[in-house]
Write a protein that holds these residues in place. Structure first.
Motif, mmCIF file in Angstrom:
data_model
loop_
_atom_site.group_PDB
_atom_site.id
_atom_site.type_symbol
_atom_site.label_atom_id
_atom_site.label_comp_id
_atom_site.label_asym_id
_atom_site.label_seq_id
_atom_site.Cartn_x
_atom_site.Cartn_y
_atom_site.Cartn_z
ATOM 1 N N ALA A 291 83.778 81.636 42.848
ATOM 2 C CA ALA A 291 84.939 80.795 43.146
ATOM 3 C C ALA A 291 86.217 81.454 42.632
ATOM 4 C CB ALA A 291 84.767 79.414 42.537
ATOM 5 N N GLN A 292 86.163 82.060 41.456
ATOM 6 C CA GLN A 292 87.332 82.742 40.910
ATOM 7 C C GLN A 292 87.679 83.983 41.732
ATOM 8 O OE1 GLN A 292 85.783 83.124 36.959
ATOM 9 N NE2 GLN A 292 87.070 81.457 36.180
ATOM 10 N N LEU A 293 86.664 84.710 42.185
ATOM 11 C CA LEU A 293 86.916 85.862 43.054
ATOM 12 C C LEU A 293 87.585 85.414 44.348
ATOM 13 C CD1 LEU A 293 83.614 87.914 42.640
ATOM 14 C CD2 LEU A 293 85.907 88.597 41.903
ATOM 15 N N SER A 294 87.110 84.331 44.922
ATOM 16 C CA SER A 294 87.712 83.788 46.141
ATOM 17 C C SER A 294 89.164 83.407 45.900
ATOM 18 C CB SER A 294 86.944 82.557 46.634
ATOM 19 O OG SER A 294 85.637 82.891 47.002
ATOM 20 N N GLU A 295 89.416 82.779 44.759
ATOM 21 C CA GLU A 295 90.775 82.370 44.412
ATOM 22 C C GLU A 295 91.698 83.589 44.262
ATOM 23 O OE1 GLU A 295 93.686 79.525 43.862
ATOM 24 O OE2 GLU A 295 91.610 79.200 44.432
ATOM 25 N N LEU A 296 91.182 84.657 43.673
ATOM 26 C CA LEU A 296 91.974 85.882 43.537
ATOM 27 C C LEU A 296 92.317 86.472 44.903
ATOM 28 C CD1 LEU A 296 90.149 87.583 40.537
ATOM 29 C CD2 LEU A 296 92.496 86.716 40.552
ATOM 30 N N VAL B 107 83.666 86.730 50.023
ATOM 31 C CA VAL B 107 82.919 86.900 48.774
ATOM 32 C C VAL B 107 81.436 86.639 49.015
ATOM 33 C CG1 VAL B 107 82.575 85.953 46.453
ATOM 34 C CG2 VAL B 107 84.891 86.432 47.272
ATOM 35 N N GLU B 108 81.118 85.563 49.725
ATOM 36 C CA GLU B 108 79.718 85.251 50.026
ATOM 37 C C GLU B 108 79.061 86.371 50.841
ATOM 38 O OE1 GLU B 108 77.730 82.824 48.975
ATOM 39 O OE2 GLU B 108 79.322 81.897 47.806
ATOM 40 N N ALA B 109 79.756 86.879 51.837
ATOM 41 C CA ALA B 109 79.211 87.947 52.682
ATOM 42 C C ALA B 109 78.976 89.214 51.866
ATOM 43 C CB ALA B 109 80.153 88.230 53.848
ATOM 44 N N GLY C 252 96.267 87.132 50.172
ATOM 45 C CA GLY C 252 96.869 86.285 51.174
ATOM 46 C C GLY C 252 95.894 85.737 52.200
ATOM 47 N N LEU C 253 94.600 85.930 51.959
ATOM 48 C CA LEU C 253 93.621 85.318 52.854
ATOM 49 C C LEU C 253 93.661 83.810 52.656
ATOM 50 C CD1 LEU C 253 90.518 87.618 52.209
ATOM 51 C CD2 LEU C 253 92.090 87.723 54.139
#
Length: 126
Positions: free
Chosen positions: A16-21, A37-39, A27-28
């Motif tokens: 979740a933190q990686l996604s937030e970054l 991140v999941e992929a 800008g995604l």
């Protein structure tokens, strides 16, 4: 490209933190960042399941090792139990990552901000 992770408050870096970054610094949109991140982790996991080695340049290598069966012991009862053969994932950091870690530790040790609490602790013990 360098990511700033100052806002992370927990000792572990989560998906979740990686996604937030990715959302904040690339800008995604949030859904794209989460899917990316999941992929990424799904591809790594799938390749390891297939028995392939995963090499990430400048970071390290993930490999699968097969461990043989061995005798074990229940620590509570002392009873002998067999431990079956299994596959485990192992990670070896790259030389570049090891160098970065070494430099960070050296910089922290030289910093008066981090050295002062250590010196105070030594004085208390001493």
């Amino acid at each position: 490209m360098e990511f700033k992770i100052d806002a992370i408050e927990t000792p572990a870096l989560t998906k979740a933190q990686l996604s937030e970054l990715l959302f904040e610094q690339i800008g995604l949109n949030k859904r794209e960042a989460k899917d990316m991140v999941e992929a990424f982790f799904e591809v790594i996991a799938q390749r390891l399941i297939e028995g392939d080695e995963v090499k990430i340049s400048g970071f390290g290598n993930f490999q699968i090792r097969t461990k043989a069966a061995r005798p074990g012991r229940n620590p509570r009862t002392g009873e002998s139990i067999p431990i079956g053969p299994r596959r485990v994932a192992v990670f070896h950091a790259s030389a570049k990552l090891k160098e970065q870690l070494h430099e960070a530790v050296a910089a922290d040790a030289a910093s008066p901000v981090t050295a002062a609490p250590i010196e105070a602790e030594r004085a208390e013990l001493g």
